[in-house]
Design an enzyme around this catalytic site. Structure first.
Site, PDB file in Angstrom:
ATOM      1  CE1 TYR A  30       4.750   9.045  -1.540  1.00  0.00           C
ATOM      2  CE2 TYR A  30       4.270   9.114   0.807  1.00  0.00           C
ATOM      3  CZ  TYR A  30       4.345   9.739  -0.420  1.00  0.00           C
ATOM      4  OH  TYR A  30       3.995  11.062  -0.543  1.00  0.00           O
TER       5      TYR A  30
ATOM      6  CE1 TYR B 134       4.766  11.760  10.844  1.00  0.00           C
ATOM      7  CE2 TYR B 134       6.894  12.841  10.624  1.00  0.00           C
ATOM      8  CZ  TYR B 134       6.065  11.773  10.364  1.00  0.00           C
ATOM      9  OH  TYR B 134       6.539  10.709   9.648  1.00  0.00           O
TER      10      TYR B 134
ATOM     11  CB  THR C  86      -0.895   0.053   1.277  1.00  0.00           C
ATOM     12  OG1 THR C  86      -0.054   0.005   2.424  1.00  0.00           O
ATOM     13  CG2 THR C  86      -1.894  -1.090   1.335  1.00  0.00           C
TER      14      THR C  86
ATOM     15  CB  ALA D 236       9.354  -6.764   6.975  1.00  0.00           C
TER      16      ALA D 236
ATOM     17  CD  GLU E 180      -1.533  -5.457   3.323  1.00  0.00           C
ATOM     18  OE1 GLU E 180      -2.715  -5.476   3.733  1.00  0.00           O
ATOM     19  OE2 GLU E 180      -0.825  -4.435   3.353  1.00  0.00           O
TER      20      GLU E 180
HETATM   21  P1  NAD Z   1       1.201   2.432   4.438  1.00  0.00           P
HETATM   22  O1  NAD Z   1       0.482   2.121   5.697  1.00  0.00           O
HETATM   23  O2  NAD Z   1       0.402   2.712   3.219  1.00  0.00           O
HETATM   24  O3  NAD Z   1       2.187   1.197   4.059  1.00  0.00           O
HETATM   25  C1  NAD Z   1       2.893   0.466   5.012  1.00  0.00           C
HETATM   26  C2  NAD Z   1       3.448  -0.805   4.399  1.00  0.00           C
HETATM   27  O4  NAD Z   1       4.193  -1.488   5.415  1.00  0.00           O
HETATM   28  C3  NAD Z   1       2.378  -1.804   3.914  1.00  0.00           C
HETATM   29  O5  NAD Z   1       2.834  -2.430   2.727  1.00  0.00           O
HETATM   30  C4  NAD Z   1       2.317  -2.829   5.035  1.00  0.00           C
HETATM   31  O6  NAD Z   1       1.879  -4.134   4.622  1.00  0.00           O
HETATM   32  C5  NAD Z   1       3.781  -2.857   5.436  1.00  0.00           C
HETATM   33  N1  NAD Z   1       4.006  -3.387   6.776  1.00  0.00           N
HETATM   34  C6  NAD Z   1       3.580  -2.899   7.966  1.00  0.00           C
HETATM   35  N2  NAD Z   1       4.040  -3.672   8.967  1.00  0.00           N
HETATM   36  C7  NAD Z   1       4.786  -4.645   8.399  1.00  0.00           C
HETATM   37  C8  NAD Z   1       5.520  -5.753   8.904  1.00  0.00           C
HETATM   38  N3  NAD Z   1       5.620  -6.002  10.206  1.00  0.00           N
HETATM   39  N4  NAD Z   1       6.108  -6.560   8.004  1.00  0.00           N
HETATM   40  C9  NAD Z   1       6.019  -6.350   6.663  1.00  0.00           C
HETATM   41  N5  NAD Z   1       5.370  -5.312   6.148  1.00  0.00           N
HETATM   42  C10 NAD Z   1       4.746  -4.479   7.002  1.00  0.00           C
HETATM   43  O7  NAD Z   1       2.223   3.578   4.794  1.00  0.00           O
HETATM   44  P2  NAD Z   1       2.879   4.812   3.991  1.00  0.00           P
HETATM   45  O8  NAD Z   1       2.188   6.046   4.400  1.00  0.00           O
HETATM   46  O9  NAD Z   1       3.065   4.499   2.566  1.00  0.00           O
HETATM   47  O10 NAD Z   1       4.289   4.873   4.724  1.00  0.00           O
HETATM   48  C11 NAD Z   1       5.450   4.259   4.228  1.00  0.00           C
HETATM   49  C12 NAD Z   1       6.658   5.084   4.631  1.00  0.00           C
HETATM   50  O11 NAD Z   1       6.551   6.379   4.015  1.00  0.00           O
HETATM   51  C13 NAD Z   1       6.773   5.324   6.140  1.00  0.00           C
HETATM   52  O12 NAD Z   1       8.121   5.344   6.502  1.00  0.00           O
HETATM   53  C14 NAD Z   1       6.182   6.718   6.284  1.00  0.00           C
HETATM   54  O13 NAD Z   1       6.641   7.396   7.437  1.00  0.00           O
HETATM   55  C15 NAD Z   1       6.714   7.362   5.016  1.00  0.00           C
HETATM   56  N6  NAD Z   1       6.018   8.598   4.617  1.00  0.00           N
HETATM   57  C16 NAD Z   1       4.661   8.640   4.571  1.00  0.00           C
HETATM   58  C17 NAD Z   1       4.043   9.847   4.245  1.00  0.00           C
HETATM   59  C18 NAD Z   1       2.541   9.969   4.207  1.00  0.00           C
HETATM   60  O14 NAD Z   1       2.037  11.085   4.282  1.00  0.00           O
HETATM   61  N7  NAD Z   1       1.822   8.891   4.053  1.00  0.00           N
HETATM   62  C19 NAD Z   1       4.802  10.966   3.918  1.00  0.00           C
HETATM   63  C20 NAD Z   1       6.190  10.874   3.927  1.00  0.00           C
HETATM   64  C21 NAD Z   1       6.798   9.670   4.287  1.00  0.00           C
END
Ligand code: NAD
Length: 399
Positions: A58, A239, A56, A117, A80
């Site tokens: 990024y 944050y 999901t 992971a 998932e």
């Molecule tokens: P998201 O919740 O959409 O995705 C998280 C992913 O991590 C998923 O694929 C999930 O299955 C996986 N995951 C979670 N726990 C896990 C585990 N134990 N083992 C394996 N996989 C696992 O999150 P996102 O918002 O895309 O965030 C991803 C990164 O981007 C984070 O570091 C977040 O801080 C960073 N980020 C997010 C934003 C934002 O606004 N959403 C902005 C900048 C940076």
């Protein structure tokens, strides 16, 4: 096989259901954006990519750009929930089911390991899969957003979203009642700060990179990129100056250490990319962030600079991290994909609207409708062309 009419069942910042067809349509749309964004702009070839957190947000967008934009053999790791009887799987499961199907149809390689992971077992399984099916990787993307981590010694750590030093008293948003509130969050304890750093800081990223290196699974001049966020002053108490900010500082320090290890003078290295704030499952859970994002969407859409996760990842790969590009970094060595979000003409208006917004004028001063639509889309709802009144097969395999 269970054919079910699937409706959203929203509880706070998640939906307990996900629509398989809607998730599939979202993925197809992202694939089209990735293809169009990369076509004719790829400076170099990427052979193979590992994405940690690939289902999901990024991570999914990164995996889509790698596989469908660059044709890279892509291995993802995610956590998932599979479908169970007539209960739907989680959205990430359906996203990947469609990404796998499309890749197969197009003669591309997209594989997934679904498991924790952080665990040694999933790390070992990933090593085996890379060795047997994919080969050494040119690029490792670290995009995990998790509430907890069991470390290699069996200790369980929890991540919290709290201010540090003093309580937060300020604007918030109640997603259940769609109301602007005065919220108050107590300051984190030392244990909560340490836990958040353990879960969302750099330790696990470093473990992955060291393991891949020891196993000979990093290709020459391999690159590693993890995602971070800074955000505006209005969310900084929760944050950037809060528990999660401490974890991101740790992640950024880890990038410097890993960079020293991977920098071979020929393009190898490790970086943090500071991405734009966007609606994802992780960000919807952060207090005050839904309100900030609703305002940000309004301003960036009006100014014509709004992007989604896939547009951000196209920009990251195409302009910064694909072979032939030297990432452009700020003084702290970070790639800044949040440049348009943080631009003064955007933030000045955001600050004005932040002060002015109340429950009564929410529809005028913010793009809450856009936030909500994007939120539902995360779970496959509200996607054009999907017949939500028709029963759909929920038992879709991830093959
Ligand atoms: P998201 O919740 O959409 O995705 C998280 C992913 O991590 C998923 O694929 C999930 O299955 C996986 N995951 C979670 N726990 C896990 C585990 N134990 N083992 C394996 N996989 C696992 O999150 P996102 O918002 O895309 O965030 C991803 C990164 O981007 C984070 O570091 C977040 O801080 C960073 N980020 C997010 C934003 C934002 O606004 N959403 C902005 C900048 C940076």
């Amino acid at each position: 096989m269970p054919q079910v009419v699937v409706e959203p069942r929203v509880r706070g910042f998640i939906s307990l259901t996900a629509h398989p067809e809607g998730c599939a349509a979202n993925v197809r749309e992202q694939v089209a954006v990735a293809r169009a964004g990369i076509a004719g702009h790829a400076a170099g070839h990427i052979n193979s990519v590992l994405v940690l957190g690939s289902s999901t947000g990024y991570g999914l967008a990164s995996a889509i750009v790698a596989c469908f934009g660059y044709g890279a053999k892509t291995l993802g790791v995610c956590f998932e929930k599979p479908p169970e009887g007539d209960k739907t799987a989680s959205a990430g499961w359906y996203n990947l089911a469609e990404a796998h199907r499309l890749a197969r149809e197009q003669g591309l390689t997209f594989r997934t390991i679904n498991g924790d992971a952080f665990s040694p077992e999933v790390k070992a399984e990933t090593v085996r899969a890379l060795r047997d099916q994919i080969g050494p990787v040119d690029l490792v993307i670290y995009s995990l957003a998790a509430p907890r981590r069991k470390d290699a010694q069996g200790n369980v750590w929890n991540s919290t979203l709290k201010p540090i030093g003093a309580p937060y008293r300020g604007k918030g948003f109640d997603l259940r009642n769609e109301a602007v509130t005065e919220s108050s969050i107590e300051a984190a304890t030392d244990e909560e700060i340490a836990g958040t750093i353990k879960v969302m800081g750099g330790e696990d990223w470093a473990e992955w990179i060291m393991l891949l290196r020891e196993e000979g699974l990093l290709a020459p001049s391999a690159r590693a990129v993890a995602y971070s966020y800074i955000g505006p002053e209005v969310s900084s108490a929760i944050y950037r100056r809060g528990t999660i900010g401490r974890a991101k500082e740790d992640l950024e320090r880890t990038a410097h250490a890993l960079h020293r290890l991977l920098d071979d003078g020929k393009g190898g290295g490790a970086w943090v990319s500071v991405n734009k704030g966007l609606v994802t499952q992780a960000s919807s859970a952060i207090p005050a962030v839904p309100l900030y994002l609703s305002i940000l969407y309004k301003v960036m859409k009006t100014q014509g600079s709004h992007e989604g996760t896939i547009e951000q990842m196209v920009r990251l790969f195409r302009d910064q991290i694909s072979p032939g590009h030297t990432p452009e970094v700020d003084r702290e060595g970070r790639i800044r994909l949040d440049d348009w979000e943080m631009a003064a003409p955007v933030q000045t208006v955001v600050e004005e609207l932040w002060s002015a917004t109340t429950t009564a004028n929410l529809a005028l001063t913010t793009d809450y409708a856009g936030f909500k639509a994007d939120f539902l889309r995360l779970f496959g709802f509200g996607v054009d062309g999907v017949d939500y009144s028709a029963p759909t097969e929920v038992d879709r395999p991830l093959v």
